[in-house]
Design a protein around this motif. Structure first.
Motif, PDB file in Angstrom:
ATOM      1  N   PHE A 132     -14.977  -7.564 -33.863  1.00  0.00           N
ATOM      2  CA  PHE A 132     -13.748  -8.336 -33.748  1.00  0.00           C
ATOM      3  C   PHE A 132     -13.037  -8.434 -35.089  1.00  0.00           C
ATOM      4  O   PHE A 132     -11.816  -8.237 -35.175  1.00  0.00           O
ATOM      5  CB  PHE A 132     -14.073  -9.729 -33.213  1.00  0.00           C
ATOM      6  CG  PHE A 132     -12.911 -10.684 -33.242  1.00  0.00           C
ATOM      7  CD1 PHE A 132     -11.880 -10.543 -32.333  1.00  0.00           C
ATOM      8  CD2 PHE A 132     -12.854 -11.692 -34.174  1.00  0.00           C
ATOM      9  CE1 PHE A 132     -10.802 -11.410 -32.349  1.00  0.00           C
ATOM     10  CE2 PHE A 132     -11.784 -12.563 -34.198  1.00  0.00           C
ATOM     11  CZ  PHE A 132     -10.756 -12.417 -33.281  1.00  0.00           C
ATOM     12  N   LEU A 133     -13.768  -8.734 -36.151  1.00  0.00           N
ATOM     13  CA  LEU A 133     -13.157  -8.835 -37.469  1.00  0.00           C
ATOM     14  C   LEU A 133     -12.561  -7.500 -37.911  1.00  0.00           C
ATOM     15  O   LEU A 133     -11.481  -7.461 -38.523  1.00  0.00           O
ATOM     16  CB  LEU A 133     -14.188  -9.320 -38.485  1.00  0.00           C
ATOM     17  CG  LEU A 133     -14.717 -10.742 -38.276  1.00  0.00           C
ATOM     18  CD1 LEU A 133     -15.814 -11.061 -39.279  1.00  0.00           C
ATOM     19  CD2 LEU A 133     -13.583 -11.762 -38.378  1.00  0.00           C
ATOM     20  N   LEU A 259      -2.700 -13.061 -34.339  1.00  0.00           N
ATOM     21  CA  LEU A 259      -2.744 -13.885 -33.137  1.00  0.00           C
ATOM     22  C   LEU A 259      -2.864 -13.026 -31.877  1.00  0.00           C
ATOM     23  O   LEU A 259      -3.591 -13.378 -30.938  1.00  0.00           O
ATOM     24  CB  LEU A 259      -1.495 -14.762 -33.064  1.00  0.00           C
ATOM     25  CG  LEU A 259      -1.397 -15.839 -34.150  1.00  0.00           C
ATOM     26  CD1 LEU A 259      -0.033 -16.508 -34.129  1.00  0.00           C
ATOM     27  CD2 LEU A 259      -2.496 -16.876 -33.974  1.00  0.00           C
ATOM     28  N   VAL A 260      -2.153 -11.904 -31.843  1.00  0.00           N
ATOM     29  CA  VAL A 260      -2.244 -11.018 -30.674  1.00  0.00           C
ATOM     30  C   VAL A 260      -3.637 -10.417 -30.561  1.00  0.00           C
ATOM     31  O   VAL A 260      -4.201 -10.327 -29.464  1.00  0.00           O
ATOM     32  CB  VAL A 260      -1.168  -9.915 -30.761  1.00  0.00           C
ATOM     33  CG1 VAL A 260      -1.422  -8.833 -29.722  1.00  0.00           C
ATOM     34  CG2 VAL A 260       0.217 -10.505 -30.558  1.00  0.00           C
ATOM     35  N   SER A 261      -4.216 -10.021 -31.684  1.00  0.00           N
ATOM     36  CA  SER A 261      -5.561  -9.429 -31.635  1.00  0.00           C
ATOM     37  C   SER A 261      -6.593 -10.457 -31.183  1.00  0.00           C
ATOM     38  O   SER A 261      -7.520 -10.122 -30.432  1.00  0.00           O
ATOM     39  CB  SER A 261      -5.930  -8.864 -33.010  1.00  0.00           C
ATOM     40  OG  SER A 261      -5.984  -9.903 -33.983  1.00  0.00           O
ATOM     41  N   VAL A 262      -6.443 -11.716 -31.599  1.00  0.00           N
ATOM     42  CA  VAL A 262      -7.374 -12.756 -31.172  1.00  0.00           C
ATOM     43  C   VAL A 262      -7.271 -12.981 -29.669  1.00  0.00           C
ATOM     44  O   VAL A 262      -8.277 -12.987 -28.953  1.00  0.00           O
ATOM     45  CB  VAL A 262      -7.101 -14.066 -31.939  1.00  0.00           C
ATOM     46  CG1 VAL A 262      -7.858 -15.231 -31.304  1.00  0.00           C
ATOM     47  CG2 VAL A 262      -7.505 -13.919 -33.392  1.00  0.00           C
ATOM     48  N   SER A 263      -6.064 -13.179 -29.173  1.00  0.00           N
ATOM     49  CA  SER A 263      -5.893 -13.446 -27.741  1.00  0.00           C
ATOM     50  C   SER A 263      -6.312 -12.253 -26.891  1.00  0.00           C
ATOM     51  O   SER A 263      -6.938 -12.418 -25.834  1.00  0.00           O
ATOM     52  CB  SER A 263      -4.435 -13.807 -27.448  1.00  0.00           C
ATOM     53  OG  SER A 263      -3.562 -12.734 -27.769  1.00  0.00           O
ATOM     54  N   THR A 264      -6.005 -11.042 -27.347  1.00  0.00           N
ATOM     55  CA  THR A 264      -6.360  -9.860 -26.571  1.00  0.00           C
ATOM     56  C   THR A 264      -7.864  -9.638 -26.553  1.00  0.00           C
ATOM     57  O   THR A 264      -8.432  -9.240 -25.535  1.00  0.00           O
ATOM     58  CB  THR A 264      -5.646  -8.623 -27.136  1.00  0.00           C
ATOM     59  OG1 THR A 264      -4.251  -8.876 -27.231  1.00  0.00           O
ATOM     60  CG2 THR A 264      -5.864  -7.420 -26.225  1.00  0.00           C
ATOM     61  N   ALA A 265      -8.537  -9.895 -27.672  1.00  0.00           N
ATOM     62  CA  ALA A 265      -9.986  -9.731 -27.716  1.00  0.00           C
ATOM     63  C   ALA A 265     -10.692 -10.727 -26.808  1.00  0.00           C
ATOM     64  O   ALA A 265     -11.752 -10.429 -26.257  1.00  0.00           O
ATOM     65  CB  ALA A 265     -10.486  -9.884 -29.154  1.00  0.00           C
ATOM     66  N   LEU A 266     -10.110 -11.905 -26.616  1.00  0.00           N
ATOM     67  CA  LEU A 266     -10.768 -12.924 -25.799  1.00  0.00           C
ATOM     68  C   LEU A 266     -10.549 -12.715 -24.303  1.00  0.00           C
ATOM     69  O   LEU A 266     -11.473 -12.902 -23.507  1.00  0.00           O
ATOM     70  CB  LEU A 266     -10.271 -14.317 -26.203  1.00  0.00           C
ATOM     71  CG  LEU A 266     -10.732 -14.825 -27.567  1.00  0.00           C
ATOM     72  CD1 LEU A 266     -10.084 -16.157 -27.896  1.00  0.00           C
ATOM     73  CD2 LEU A 266     -12.256 -14.961 -27.613  1.00  0.00           C
ATOM     74  N   VAL A 267      -9.322 -12.353 -23.892  1.00  0.00           N
ATOM     75  CA  VAL A 267      -9.033 -12.273 -22.455  1.00  0.00           C
ATOM     76  C   VAL A 267      -8.454 -10.935 -22.022  1.00  0.00           C
ATOM     77  O   VAL A 267      -8.358 -10.666 -20.824  1.00  0.00           O
ATOM     78  CB  VAL A 267      -8.068 -13.398 -22.027  1.00  0.00           C
ATOM     79  CG1 VAL A 267      -8.658 -14.757 -22.314  1.00  0.00           C
ATOM     80  CG2 VAL A 267      -6.708 -13.250 -22.709  1.00  0.00           C
ATOM     81  N   GLY A 268      -8.030 -10.082 -22.950  1.00  0.00           N
ATOM     82  CA  GLY A 268      -7.371  -8.844 -22.578  1.00  0.00           C
ATOM     83  C   GLY A 268      -5.874  -8.922 -22.816  1.00  0.00           C
ATOM     84  O   GLY A 268      -5.330  -9.984 -23.118  1.00  0.00           O
ATOM     85  N   PRO A 269      -5.162  -7.806 -22.635  1.00  0.00           N
ATOM     86  CA  PRO A 269      -3.720  -7.779 -22.922  1.00  0.00           C
ATOM     87  C   PRO A 269      -2.920  -8.610 -21.918  1.00  0.00           C
ATOM     88  O   PRO A 269      -3.187  -8.602 -20.722  1.00  0.00           O
ATOM     89  CB  PRO A 269      -3.361  -6.288 -22.790  1.00  0.00           C
ATOM     90  CG  PRO A 269      -4.656  -5.554 -22.822  1.00  0.00           C
ATOM     91  CD  PRO A 269      -5.682  -6.469 -22.263  1.00  0.00           C
ATOM     92  N   VAL A 270      -1.935  -9.336 -22.413  1.00  0.00           N
ATOM     93  CA  VAL A 270      -0.974 -10.055 -21.575  1.00  0.00           C
ATOM     94  C   VAL A 270       0.422  -9.637 -22.018  1.00  0.00           C
ATOM     95  O   VAL A 270       0.690  -9.523 -23.215  1.00  0.00           O
ATOM     96  CB  VAL A 270      -1.144 -11.578 -21.675  1.00  0.00           C
ATOM     97  CG1 VAL A 270      -2.422 -12.018 -21.005  1.00  0.00           C
ATOM     98  CG2 VAL A 270      -1.133 -12.046 -23.123  1.00  0.00           C
ATOM     99  N   ALA A 271       1.312  -9.418 -21.054  1.00  0.00           N
ATOM    100  CA  ALA A 271       2.627  -8.881 -21.367  1.00  0.00           C
ATOM    101  C   ALA A 271       3.707  -9.946 -21.435  1.00  0.00           C
ATOM    102  O   ALA A 271       4.397 -10.090 -22.441  1.00  0.00           O
ATOM    103  CB  ALA A 271       3.013  -7.810 -20.341  1.00  0.00           C
ATOM    104  N   PHE A 272       3.877 -10.735 -20.362  1.00  0.00           N
ATOM    105  CA  PHE A 272       5.032 -11.609 -20.249  1.00  0.00           C
ATOM    106  C   PHE A 272       4.704 -13.093 -20.348  1.00  0.00           C
ATOM    107  O   PHE A 272       5.606 -13.923 -20.244  1.00  0.00           O
ATOM    108  CB  PHE A 272       5.739 -11.356 -18.909  1.00  0.00           C
ATOM    109  CG  PHE A 272       6.359  -9.989 -18.806  1.00  0.00           C
ATOM    110  CD1 PHE A 272       7.437  -9.642 -19.599  1.00  0.00           C
ATOM    111  CD2 PHE A 272       5.853  -9.054 -17.926  1.00  0.00           C
ATOM    112  CE1 PHE A 272       8.003  -8.393 -19.519  1.00  0.00           C
ATOM    113  CE2 PHE A 272       6.422  -7.796 -17.828  1.00  0.00           C
ATOM    114  CZ  PHE A 272       7.504  -7.466 -18.624  1.00  0.00           C
TER     115      PHE A 272
END
Length: 344
Positions: A132-133, A259-272
């Motif tokens: 993750f880091l 911030l995007v990398s943190v959120s994406t690593a936790l739950v996956g990509p979100v678009a809208f």
């Protein structure tokens, strides 16, 4: 004496003109206690999430699992919201999100390359925290290289910036799709598992470093709030006021990438989802000052995820539905902004 064609101001209006709040917002002005009400609503939803339906058995273990997921939902909601507000400030456009500009696609490409090079066994053997880091570091570096020069030099050319970002996102997704299709079925299944968002899947091993990094990035954004206010005025005005425009753009993009990398690593990509939350925050906030806008957006994002996941997981027994619903609503809001001509 009033000039022809110009109506004189009523008594006292001249004094109030300097402090006029500007055009009325669609949901009215934010009253002093709205941020506190949002925080109270988030606390109430959190309590319901933690203790609703808590039966017998090992309660401490159940509470631990729920606390991990709750912390993940709050971290993701606040991270996506703040990242979207920052990105919209840099791009001077309310219809853009980091996903549209290819940030999420870049993360998926990194995951695909890692699975293709290390294999399923090697990918699973990688220490999650170290992975993750490393992902955060690569995301920040590549985001700075790809978008720093683009936005720092071409912020006045919004159509070209949008087109370039969309093309980069399509290119990243195309490369990811091509590599995924030449993988064996097991590797392809691993790639697919990280390509779609799931708010019910929170990796506990990533929560502590992810929450710490996200909190630091959000705190840095709040510290930079006055400079972000100047940045939002545009290049010419910001430079005339003494702001190092290009440097501030790169710093903002670095925070967005983190911030995007943190959120994406936790739950996956979100678009809208971020677009929906940012729009609600702009509608509720009493001003465009980032000291107000960023906390409002973070609370709204966390509240939507916690309340939504509580509803779908506990009441409707559909834990995987929330991501579909928020993306659908965010897509509708995107179309609404286009139809209302909010692209600036």
């Amino acid at each position: 004496m009033a000039r022809p064609g110009i109506r004189p101001l009523p008594a006292g209006a001249a004094a109030g003109a300097a402090t006029a709040p500007g055009p009325a917002r669609p949901w009215g002005q934010l009253r002093p206690g709205v941020v506190a009400l949002l925080a109270a609503a988030l606390a109430l939803c959190s309590l319901i999430w933690m203790f609703q339906g808590l039966g017998g058995g090992n309660r401490s273990f159940i509470l631990w699992l729920r606390a991990v997921k709750l912390a993940g939902l709050i971290t993701v909601g606040a991270s996506v919201a703040v990242a979207t507000v920052l990105f919209q400030t840099v791009s001077a456009n309310r219809v853009l999100t980091p996903s549209i500009m290819g940030f999420d696609a870049l993360y998926v490409l990194l995951q695909t390359l890692l699975v293709a090079s290390a294999g399923v066994t090697g990918f699973a053997a990688i220490d999650p925290a170290a992975k993750f880091l490393a992902e955060v570091a690569v995301m920040v570096l590549l985001a700075g290289l790809l978008f720093g020069a683009l936005l720092g030099r071409g912020a006045r050319d919004i159509p070209r910036m949008i087109l370039t970002g969309v093309i980069l996102g399509v290119m990243f997704r195309s490369i990811s799709g091509f590599i995924a299709r030449i993988l064996d079925p097991n590797s392809y299944a691993v790639v697919q598992s990280v390509s779609f968002a799931s708010f019910g899947r929170i990796d506990a091993t990533l929560l502590l470093p992810g929450a710490a990094i996200a909190a630091a990035a959000i705190a840095a954004a709040l510290v930079l709030a006055p400079r972000l206010d100047v940045l939002a005025l545009g290049r010419t005005a910001a430079v005339s006021l003494g702001l190092r425009f290009d440097r501030m753009v790169v710093m903002s993009l670095a925070l967005v990438a983190v911030l995007v990398s943190v959120s994406t690593a936790l739950v996956g990509p979100v678009a809208f989802f971020g677009l929906l939350v940012a729009g609600m925050a702009h509608g509720l906030a009493s001003s465009d000052r980032h000291a107000v806008l960023l906390p409002t957006a973070g609370l709204i994002g966390a509240l939507i995820l916690v309340a939504g996941q509580t509803l779908f997981e506990r009441a409707l027994a559909q834990p995987a539905t929330l991501s579909v619903v928020v993306e659908f609503l965010g897509g509708l809001f995107f179309l609404y902004l286009l139809l209302r001509g909010r692209i600036r």
